[in-house]
Design a protein around this motif. Structure first.
Motif, PDB file in Angstrom:
ATOM      1  N   ARG A 160       0.918  -1.178  -0.106  1.00 55.03           N
ATOM      2  CA  ARG A 160      -0.019   0.016   0.055  1.00 55.03           C
ATOM      3  C   ARG A 160       0.850   1.263  -0.078  1.00 55.03           C
ATOM      4  NH1 ARG A 160      -3.050   2.844   4.913  1.00 55.03           N
ATOM      5  NH2 ARG A 160      -4.790   3.735   3.712  1.00 55.03           N
ATOM      6  N   SER A 161       0.310   2.282  -0.902  1.00 58.26           N
ATOM      7  CA  SER A 161       1.033   3.732  -0.771  1.00 58.26           C
ATOM      8  C   SER A 161       0.116   4.450  -0.212  1.00 58.26           C
ATOM      9  CB  SER A 161       1.392   4.216  -2.179  1.00 58.26           C
ATOM     10  OG  SER A 161       1.943   5.398  -2.313  1.00 58.26           O
ATOM     11  N   THR A 162       0.782   5.698   0.854  1.00 60.23           N
ATOM     12  CA  THR A 162       0.073   6.561   1.392  1.00 60.23           C
ATOM     13  C   THR A 162       0.507   7.918   1.041  1.00 60.23           C
ATOM     14  OG1 THR A 162       1.676   6.297   3.294  1.00 60.23           O
ATOM     15  CG2 THR A 162      -0.726   5.119   3.367  1.00 60.23           C
ATOM     16  N   GLU A 163       1.330   7.917  -0.206  1.00 56.20           N
ATOM     17  CA  GLU A 163       1.964   9.081  -0.526  1.00 56.20           C
ATOM     18  C   GLU A 163       0.942  10.321  -1.013  1.00 56.20           C
ATOM     19  OE1 GLU A 163       5.321  10.132  -3.946  1.00 56.20           O
ATOM     20  OE2 GLU A 163       5.412   8.461  -2.908  1.00 56.20           O
ATOM     21  N   TYR A 164      -0.160   9.938  -1.623  1.00 60.85           N
ATOM     22  CA  TYR A 164      -1.120  10.585  -2.383  1.00 60.85           C
ATOM     23  C   TYR A 164      -2.423  10.449  -1.369  1.00 60.85           C
ATOM     24  CZ  TYR A 164       2.289  10.748  -6.123  1.00 60.85           C
ATOM     25  OH  TYR A 164       3.208  10.957  -6.659  1.00 60.85           O
ATOM     26  N   PRO A 165      -3.291  11.425  -1.547  1.00 63.86           N
ATOM     27  CA  PRO A 165      -4.421  11.656  -0.460  1.00 63.86           C
ATOM     28  C   PRO A 165      -5.834  10.824  -0.947  1.00 63.86           C
ATOM     29  CG  PRO A 165      -4.383  13.486  -1.837  1.00 63.86           C
ATOM     30  CD  PRO A 165      -3.127  12.755  -2.146  1.00 63.86           C
ATOM     31  N   GLY A 166      -5.935  10.501  -2.119  1.00 63.99           N
ATOM     32  CA  GLY A 166      -7.066   9.738  -2.561  1.00 63.99           C
ATOM     33  C   GLY A 166      -7.411   8.534  -2.013  1.00 63.99           C
ATOM     34  N   VAL A 167      -8.478   7.750  -2.127  1.00 65.00           N
ATOM     35  CA  VAL A 167      -8.842   6.687  -1.384  1.00 65.00           C
ATOM     36  C   VAL A 167      -8.244   5.665  -2.305  1.00 65.00           C
ATOM     37  CG1 VAL A 167     -10.722   5.152  -1.000  1.00 65.00           C
ATOM     38  CG2 VAL A 167     -10.906   7.343  -0.122  1.00 65.00           C
ATOM     39  N   ASN A 168      -8.386   5.938  -3.645  1.00 62.09           N
ATOM     40  CA  ASN A 168      -7.753   4.733  -4.566  1.00 62.09           C
ATOM     41  C   ASN A 168      -6.227   4.633  -4.427  1.00 62.09           C
ATOM     42  OD1 ASN A 168     -10.456   4.074  -5.526  1.00 62.09           O
ATOM     43  ND2 ASN A 168     -10.211   5.366  -7.544  1.00 62.09           N
ATOM     44  N   ASP A 169      -5.702   6.047  -4.308  1.00 68.63           N
ATOM     45  CA  ASP A 169      -4.292   5.981  -4.241  1.00 68.63           C
ATOM     46  C   ASP A 169      -3.854   5.236  -3.065  1.00 68.63           C
ATOM     47  OD1 ASP A 169      -3.701   8.108  -6.372  1.00 68.63           O
ATOM     48  OD2 ASP A 169      -4.721   9.495  -4.650  1.00 68.63           O
ATOM     49  N   ARG A 170      -4.745   5.079  -1.971  1.00 67.53           N
ATOM     50  CA  ARG A 170      -4.107   4.418  -0.662  1.00 67.53           C
ATOM     51  C   ARG A 170      -5.041   3.100  -0.487  1.00 67.53           C
ATOM     52  NH1 ARG A 170      -5.922   8.151   3.901  1.00 67.53           N
ATOM     53  NH2 ARG A 170      -7.495   8.910   2.388  1.00 67.53           N
ATOM     54  N   CYS A 171      -5.333   2.530  -1.532  1.00 67.38           N
ATOM     55  CA  CYS A 171      -6.077   1.196  -1.448  1.00 67.38           C
ATOM     56  C   CYS A 171      -4.919  -0.102  -1.184  1.00 67.38           C
ATOM     57  CB  CYS A 171      -6.596   0.817  -2.794  1.00 67.38           C
ATOM     58  SG  CYS A 171      -5.976   0.688  -4.329  1.00 67.38           S
ATOM     59  N   ALA A 172      -5.409  -1.148  -0.763  1.00 68.18           N
ATOM     60  CA  ALA A 172      -4.342  -2.241  -0.328  1.00 68.18           C
ATOM     61  C   ALA A 172      -4.414  -3.141  -1.609  1.00 68.18           C
ATOM     62  CB  ALA A 172      -4.777  -2.786   1.111  1.00 68.18           C
ATOM     63  N   LYS A 195       3.578   4.150  -9.626  1.00 73.75           N
ATOM     64  CA  LYS A 195       4.943   4.559  -9.420  1.00 73.75           C
ATOM     65  C   LYS A 195       5.539   4.978  -8.078  1.00 73.75           C
ATOM     66  CE  LYS A 195       3.776   7.517 -13.600  1.00 73.75           C
ATOM     67  NZ  LYS A 195       3.625   9.003 -14.087  1.00 73.75           N
ATOM     68  N   ALA A 196       4.466   5.299  -6.924  1.00 73.75           N
ATOM     69  CA  ALA A 196       5.180   5.290  -5.808  1.00 73.75           C
ATOM     70  C   ALA A 196       5.413   3.895  -5.105  1.00 73.75           C
ATOM     71  CB  ALA A 196       4.091   5.890  -4.580  1.00 73.75           C
ATOM     72  N   LEU A 197       4.710   2.809  -5.536  1.00 74.25           N
ATOM     73  CA  LEU A 197       4.994   1.367  -5.048  1.00 74.25           C
ATOM     74  C   LEU A 197       6.326   0.871  -5.804  1.00 74.25           C
ATOM     75  CD1 LEU A 197       1.714  -0.461  -4.714  1.00 74.25           C
ATOM     76  CD2 LEU A 197       3.179   0.483  -2.902  1.00 74.25           C
ATOM     77  N   LEU A 198       6.510   1.190  -6.870  1.00 74.36           N
ATOM     78  CA  LEU A 198       7.826   0.899  -7.790  1.00 74.36           C
ATOM     79  C   LEU A 198       9.016   1.424  -6.900  1.00 74.36           C
ATOM     80  CD1 LEU A 198       6.782   1.413 -11.433  1.00 74.36           C
ATOM     81  CD2 LEU A 198       7.292  -0.740 -10.414  1.00 74.36           C
ATOM     82  N   LYS A 199       8.830   2.764  -6.371  1.00 72.97           N
ATOM     83  CA  LYS A 199      10.063   3.387  -5.725  1.00 72.97           C
ATOM     84  C   LYS A 199      10.281   2.844  -4.478  1.00 72.97           C
ATOM     85  CE  LYS A 199       9.412   7.674  -8.259  1.00 72.97           C
ATOM     86  NZ  LYS A 199       9.303   9.311  -7.808  1.00 72.97           N
ATOM     87  N   ALA A 200       9.146   2.478  -3.763  1.00 72.17           N
ATOM     88  CA  ALA A 200       9.227   2.035  -2.239  1.00 72.17           C
ATOM     89  C   ALA A 200       9.528   0.773  -2.057  1.00 72.17           C
ATOM     90  CB  ALA A 200       7.736   2.171  -1.602  1.00 72.17           C
ATOM     91  N   LEU A 201       9.291  -0.393  -3.078  1.00 68.97           N
ATOM     92  CA  LEU A 201       9.373  -1.713  -2.843  1.00 68.97           C
ATOM     93  C   LEU A 201      10.538  -2.321  -3.379  1.00 68.97           C
ATOM     94  CD1 LEU A 201       5.778  -2.836  -3.627  1.00 68.97           C
ATOM     95  CD2 LEU A 201       6.701  -2.265  -1.417  1.00 68.97           C
ATOM     96  N   PRO A 202      11.214  -3.209  -2.925  1.00 71.82           N
ATOM     97  CA  PRO A 202      12.384  -3.970  -3.254  1.00 71.82           C
ATOM     98  C   PRO A 202      11.751  -4.565  -4.730  1.00 71.82           C
ATOM     99  CG  PRO A 202      12.093  -4.298  -0.944  1.00 71.82           C
ATOM    100  CD  PRO A 202      10.914  -3.723  -1.216  1.00 71.82           C
ATOM    101  N   GLU A 203      12.941  -4.877  -5.458  1.00 71.67           N
ATOM    102  CA  GLU A 203      12.752  -5.397  -6.780  1.00 71.67           C
ATOM    103  C   GLU A 203      12.147  -6.936  -6.706  1.00 71.67           C
ATOM    104  OE1 GLU A 203      15.212  -6.859 -10.840  1.00 71.67           O
ATOM    105  OE2 GLU A 203      16.406  -5.682  -9.088  1.00 71.67           O
ATOM    106  N   GLY A 204      11.198  -7.212  -7.459  1.00 70.19           N
ATOM    107  CA  GLY A 204      10.583  -8.315  -7.322  1.00 70.19           C
ATOM    108  C   GLY A 204       9.303  -8.546  -6.372  1.00 70.19           C
ATOM    109  N   SER A 205       8.913  -7.511  -5.815  1.00 68.36           N
ATOM    110  CA  SER A 205       7.798  -7.448  -4.597  1.00 68.36           C
ATOM    111  C   SER A 205       6.526  -7.204  -5.534  1.00 68.36           C
ATOM    112  CB  SER A 205       7.856  -6.157  -3.899  1.00 68.36           C
ATOM    113  OG  SER A 205       8.991  -6.004  -3.438  1.00 68.36           O
ATOM    114  N   LEU A 206       6.429  -7.083  -6.840  1.00 66.35           N
ATOM    115  CA  LEU A 206       5.273  -6.989  -7.574  1.00 66.35           C
ATOM    116  C   LEU A 206       5.251  -7.917  -8.746  1.00 66.35           C
ATOM    117  CD1 LEU A 206       5.226  -3.081  -7.939  1.00 66.35           C
ATOM    118  CD2 LEU A 206       3.782  -4.566  -6.548  1.00 66.35           C
TER     119      LEU A 206
END
Length: 286
Positions: A160-172, A195-206
Motif C-alpha cells: 500500500r502507498s500513502t503518498e497521495y491523498p485519494g482513497v484509490n491512491d491508498r487502497c491495499a 509509481k510510488a510502489l515501484l520506488k518504495a518496494l524492493p525489486e521482485g515485490s510485484l
C-alpha cells in the motif's frame, strides 16, 4: 521502512514463475493435490474475489449493492458460510457494499480487514461496514503495507502507498503466493500509486504470473509497473469493451486479457502450474 520491507521479502518464494494454462484441463491427479483457487466472481464493473486454500476461505471485496444477492447465491452454491477473512481493499461502494450485505445477512468471518482505521470517517460505506462487523461481534483488523497473513498453505502479502491523498491512491493491493505461483490483485490502484510502489518496494515485490488490472481496467497500467510485474495473463473486472486503453496495452505486449464481467474466472494452482477457465456469463438474478 525499506529495511523492514527487504526483510519481509525474504519470506517470499523464489521467483521461479509458474506456468499459466488457459482453457486447458488439469492433469488427471489434480483433485488429489493441494491447491490455491482464486475466483474472480462476476459482479459487473465491481470487484468480488474469492480465495480458497487448505480448507480456508476469504473474500476480497464484495461488489456493489446491485450484485449482493447474486454474490450471496454464488457463495451458497459452493456451500461457503465459513470465512477466515473479509478484506476490503478500500471503501468505495463497488468494492464494499457486498461485504456489508453479507455480514448483515449473518456471514461471520474471523476478521473484517481494511487499510482504513475503524474510526475513519472519510466514507459512509466504511462506517456502515465497520458497524455491521461490530454489531455481529466480528473483530476488525487494520492492515498495513508489509503485512503478511496465512490462508491455508498460501500467503497474502499487503502492499500500500500513502503518498497521495485519494482513497484509490491508498487502497491495499494483495500479492498472493503459493509455492512458485503468484497472483497480484491491484484493487483500484492509481497510476501515481503504481509509481510510488515501484520506488518504495524492493525489486521482485510485484512480480506475478497473473495480474488483476487496477480500477476495472479504466486506464492502461503504468508501463514500468507492468514491466516489473511481468505477467503472463491480465484480468479485468469489467465487461469486454469497457477497457479500451488496457486492451490496446495488452495487445501490444501479446498478453491475454479476460473480463470477469463476461463470466466468473476460476484460477487454480498447485504451486507450479495455473489452470484458468472462464464460466458462462450469468445475470444478477441467479
Amino acid at each position: 521502512m525499506r529495511k523492514l520491507l527487504i526483510l519481509l521479502l525474504l519470506f517470499l518464494p523464489a521467483l521461479a514463475a509458474a506456468e499459466v494454462h488457459i482453457g486447458q484441463e488439469p492433469p488427471e491427479d489434480w483433485a488429489g493435490r493441494e491447491t490455491l483457487r482464486v475466483t474472480i466472481l462476476q459482479t459487473g464493473r465491481s470487484d468480488a474475489i474469492l480465495v480458497e486454500c487448505g480448507g480456508e476461505s476469504m473474500l476480497i471485496d464484495g461488489g456493489d449493492a446491485s450484485w449482493s444477492q447474486a454474490l450471496q447465491h454464488d457463495l451458497e452454491k459452493r456451500g461457503l458460510t465459513d470465512f477466515r477473512y473479509f478484506l476490503n481493499t478500500h471503501p468505495h461502494n463497488d468494492h464494499i457494499e457486498g461485504l456489508t450485505w453479507l455480514m448483515q445477512q449473518g456471514y461471520l468471518p474471523g476478521r473484517f480487514m481494511s487499510p482504513f482505521a475503524a474510526d475513519w470517517k472519510g466514507d459512509s460505506y466504511h462506517t456502515a461496514a465497520v458497524k455491521a462487523a461490530w454489531d455481529r461481534g466480528i473483530p476488525f483488523r487494520l492492515i498495513r503495507s508489509g503485512d503478511v497473513f496465512p490462508l491455508g498453505g498460501a500467503s497474502i502479502h499487503i502492499w500500500r502507498s500513502t503518498e497521495y491523498p485519494g482513497v484509490n491512491d491508498r487502497c491495499a493491493i494483495q500479492l498472493i503466493t503459493f509455492g512458485e505461483s503468484r497472483i497480484l490483485l491491484c484493487a483500484d490502484l492509481t497510476g501515481n500509486a503504481q509509481k510510488a510502489l515501484l520506488k518504495a518496494l524492493p525489486e521482485g515485490s510485484l512480480t506475478a504470473e497473473i495480474i488483476k488490472a487496477p480500477h476495472h481496467g479504466e486506464n492502461a497500467m503504468v508501463q514500468e509497473f507492468l514491466t516489473a510485474a511481468d505477467p503472463a495473463l491480465i484480468l479485468c473486472t469489467s465487461e469486454d469493451g469497457d477497457a479500451p486503453d488496457l486492451a490496446r496495452q495488452t495487445r501490444s505486449h501479446s498478453l491475454p486479457l479476460l473480463y470477469s464481467g463476461e463470466g466468473e474466472i476460476v484460477l487454480e494452482t498447485d504451486g507450479a502450474d495455473w489452470y484458468v477457465v472462464q464460466r458462462e456469463k450469468t445475470g444478477r438474478d441467479r
